[in-house]
Design an enzyme around this catalytic site. Structure first.
Site, PDB file in Angstrom:
ATOM      1  N   LYS A  71       0.992  -1.358   0.060  1.00  0.00           N
ATOM      2  CA  LYS A  71      -0.175   0.004  -0.097  1.00  0.00           C
ATOM      3  C   LYS A  71       0.793   1.271  -0.248  1.00  0.00           C
ATOM      4  O   LYS A  71       0.351   2.314  -0.473  1.00  0.00           O
ATOM      5  CB  LYS A  71      -0.935  -0.055   1.310  1.00  0.00           C
ATOM      6  CG  LYS A  71      -2.153  -0.761   1.143  1.00  0.00           C
ATOM      7  CD  LYS A  71      -3.076  -0.645   2.391  1.00  0.00           C
ATOM      8  CE  LYS A  71      -4.494  -1.140   2.092  1.00  0.00           C
ATOM      9  NZ  LYS A  71      -5.550  -0.714   2.928  1.00  0.00           N
ATOM     10  N   ASP A 107     -10.369   3.583   1.736  1.00  0.00           N
ATOM     11  CA  ASP A 107     -10.701   2.949   3.087  1.00  0.00           C
ATOM     12  C   ASP A 107     -11.533   3.966   3.930  1.00  0.00           C
ATOM     13  O   ASP A 107     -12.449   3.538   4.483  1.00  0.00           O
ATOM     14  CB  ASP A 107      -9.265   2.660   3.778  1.00  0.00           C
ATOM     15  CG  ASP A 107      -8.955   1.160   3.472  1.00  0.00           C
ATOM     16  OD1 ASP A 107      -9.736   0.652   2.784  1.00  0.00           O
ATOM     17  OD2 ASP A 107      -7.637   0.979   3.711  1.00  0.00           O
TER      18      ASP A 107
HETATM   19  P1  NAD Z   1      -2.184  -2.181  11.181  1.00  0.00           P
HETATM   20  O1  NAD Z   1      -1.439  -3.405  11.604  1.00  0.00           O
HETATM   21  O2  NAD Z   1      -1.892  -1.157  10.316  1.00  0.00           O
HETATM   22  O3  NAD Z   1      -2.849  -1.872  12.732  1.00  0.00           O
HETATM   23  C1  NAD Z   1      -3.458  -2.351  13.597  1.00  0.00           C
HETATM   24  C2  NAD Z   1      -3.604  -1.569  14.782  1.00  0.00           C
HETATM   25  O4  NAD Z   1      -4.238  -2.475  15.910  1.00  0.00           O
HETATM   26  C3  NAD Z   1      -2.816  -0.701  15.395  1.00  0.00           C
HETATM   27  O5  NAD Z   1      -3.324   0.610  15.776  1.00  0.00           O
HETATM   28  C4  NAD Z   1      -2.157  -1.614  16.912  1.00  0.00           C
HETATM   29  O6  NAD Z   1      -1.528  -0.820  17.760  1.00  0.00           O
HETATM   30  C5  NAD Z   1      -3.394  -2.203  17.234  1.00  0.00           C
HETATM   31  N1  NAD Z   1      -3.501  -3.259  17.896  1.00  0.00           N
HETATM   32  C6  NAD Z   1      -3.119  -4.620  17.647  1.00  0.00           C
HETATM   33  N2  NAD Z   1      -3.147  -5.396  18.728  1.00  0.00           N
HETATM   34  C7  NAD Z   1      -3.515  -4.859  19.726  1.00  0.00           C
HETATM   35  C8  NAD Z   1      -3.616  -5.040  21.012  1.00  0.00           C
HETATM   36  N3  NAD Z   1      -3.822  -6.247  21.266  1.00  0.00           N
HETATM   37  N4  NAD Z   1      -4.134  -4.121  21.880  1.00  0.00           N
HETATM   38  C9  NAD Z   1      -4.340  -2.805  21.216  1.00  0.00           C
HETATM   39  N5  NAD Z   1      -3.930  -2.458  20.074  1.00  0.00           N
HETATM   40  C10 NAD Z   1      -3.708  -3.439  19.354  1.00  0.00           C
HETATM   41  O7  NAD Z   1      -3.462  -2.989  10.541  1.00  0.00           O
HETATM   42  P2  NAD Z   1      -4.734  -2.240   9.752  1.00  0.00           P
HETATM   43  O8  NAD Z   1      -4.543  -2.408   8.327  1.00  0.00           O
HETATM   44  O9  NAD Z   1      -4.942  -0.811  10.198  1.00  0.00           O
HETATM   45  O10 NAD Z   1      -5.969  -3.365   9.981  1.00  0.00           O
HETATM   46  C11 NAD Z   1      -6.592  -3.455  11.467  1.00  0.00           C
HETATM   47  C12 NAD Z   1      -7.751  -4.239  11.385  1.00  0.00           C
HETATM   48  O11 NAD Z   1      -8.738  -3.763  10.717  1.00  0.00           O
HETATM   49  C13 NAD Z   1      -7.441  -5.715  10.903  1.00  0.00           C
HETATM   50  O12 NAD Z   1      -8.219  -6.468  11.602  1.00  0.00           O
HETATM   51  C14 NAD Z   1      -8.136  -5.500   9.477  1.00  0.00           C
HETATM   52  O13 NAD Z   1      -8.512  -6.739   8.930  1.00  0.00           O
HETATM   53  C15 NAD Z   1      -9.195  -4.619   9.814  1.00  0.00           C
HETATM   54  N6  NAD Z   1      -9.359  -3.761   8.513  1.00  0.00           N
HETATM   55  C16 NAD Z   1     -10.811  -3.835   8.012  1.00  0.00           C
HETATM   56  C17 NAD Z   1     -11.026  -3.386   6.809  1.00  0.00           C
HETATM   57  C18 NAD Z   1     -12.457  -3.254   6.408  1.00  0.00           C
HETATM   58  O14 NAD Z   1     -12.865  -2.765   5.371  1.00  0.00           O
HETATM   59  N7  NAD Z   1     -13.355  -3.552   7.480  1.00  0.00           N
HETATM   60  C19 NAD Z   1     -10.318  -2.328   6.106  1.00  0.00           C
HETATM   61  C20 NAD Z   1      -8.883  -2.349   6.563  1.00  0.00           C
HETATM   62  C21 NAD Z   1      -8.459  -3.126   7.667  1.00  0.00           C
END
Ligand code: NAD
Length: 288
Positions: A71, A107
């Protein structure tokens, strides 16, 4: 619709990619609209991104979605990008117009539309956003354009603070960032109108985890959990039990896909068709 010599090719690049829901959602939409388009998943390894982008031009692939780990890195291969990509430093959608590649990030608008189309207007609303990762950043960027204020809490507080500062420079002083502690979540929830979980907490296989104690949830709250695997997370179930309005991660998934569909086809996406396709696939357990 049968594939012919005129069929336009779209796809998604990432690694891993085999379990992406995008081919299911986009092909269902193309078929429903009787568009001569097909959508494929391409596994592109980190060192192969440049070749993949040359391939997009050379093979005249019409549009791509871009997911992890490309990305950010994909941006230097694009000819132009929209304001969201500029701010976020990440693109998830590419349009190829005669070899000229434009990058977009759908997004944030996907999350915003997931709320709007479910009758939640962010004007004069206070948002509590959990997480400051890629998705959280995109959500914060689009929500900051409409919400009254945003509180971003993240496990690594400095990331939340940097994001809040960047947003405040663009949108004026209405975003604060801090550490994601139970105390901070409880306190911020007291006057929040909208709670968004944009962390991966609650995602399969850790389906019994949530950052929010059920007693902190209230009926006048809207709760969006962007985790879509499972469709109903622990947070979503707790929020429903507390009488709150719940919007699932599938809604964001669909509306970001719908925004990409519009960029590639110029047409409004058949939302219900996409939702049904996504939920059927998720229900079948063939997902990440
Ligand atoms: P990323 O790795 O960039 O970010 C992950 C986030 O989760 C960070 O802020 C991290 O600090 C936090 N985190 C992880 N484990 C944690 C914990 N135990 N306690 C507190 N905070 C915690 O990932 P991303 O791309 O931002 O994706 C995050 C989630 O969103 C994923 O589950 C992904 O599948 C989902 N997502 C959904 C959509 C959608 O369209 N619905 C789109 C993108 C991402």
């Amino acid at each position: 619709m049968g594939i012919s010599g005129k069929t336009r090719v779209c796809g998604v690049i990432g690694d891993p990619i085999a379990h992406s829901l995008s081919p299911t959602i986009q092909n269902a939409a193309f078929n429903h609209m009787k568009l001569d388009f097909v959508f494929l998943a391409f596994n592109v390894k980190t060192g192969e991104l440049e070749n993949a982008m040359r391939g997009m031009r050379g093979l005249e692939i019409h549009g791509l979605n871009v997911t992890m780990p490309h990305k950010n890195a994909v941006i230097r291969h694009l000819d132009e990008v929209d304001s969201a990509v500029k701010f976020l430093g990440s693109a998830n959608t590419i349009l190829n117009e005669d070899g000229r590649l434009s990058g977009f990030n759908t997004d944030g608008v996907g999350a915003l539309n997931a709320l709007k189309k479910n009758d939640v207007d962010l004007a004069e609303k206070k948002v509590l956003l959990l997480g400051a990762g890629g998705a959280a950043k995109a959500i914060a960027f689009s929500f900051a354009q409409e919400a009254e204020s945003i509180c971003i809490l993240n496990r690594a507080p400095e990331k939340a603070a940097v994001l809040a500062d960047a947003l405040n420079r663009v949108f004026g002083m209405k975003v604060v960032g801090g550490a994601l502690s139970p105390n901070a979540v409880q306190k911020s929830l007291q006057d929040a109108d909208v709670l968004v979980n944009a962390t991966s907490v609650g995602m399969h296989p850790h389906v019994d985890q949530s950052l929010v104690v059920p007693q902190w949830l209230k009926p006048d709250l809207t709760v969006m959990d962007i985790v879509y695997n499972p469709v109903a997370t622990k947070l979503a179930k707790d929020a429903k039990a507390a009488g709150a309005k719940v919007i699932s991660g599938v809604e964001m998934l669909i509306y970001q896909g719908a925004a990409s569909f519009k960029i590639w086809t110029g047409k409004s996406a058949p939302i219900e068709v996409m939702r049904k396709a996504a939920l059927t696939k998720l229900g079948a357990g063939e997902h990440r």
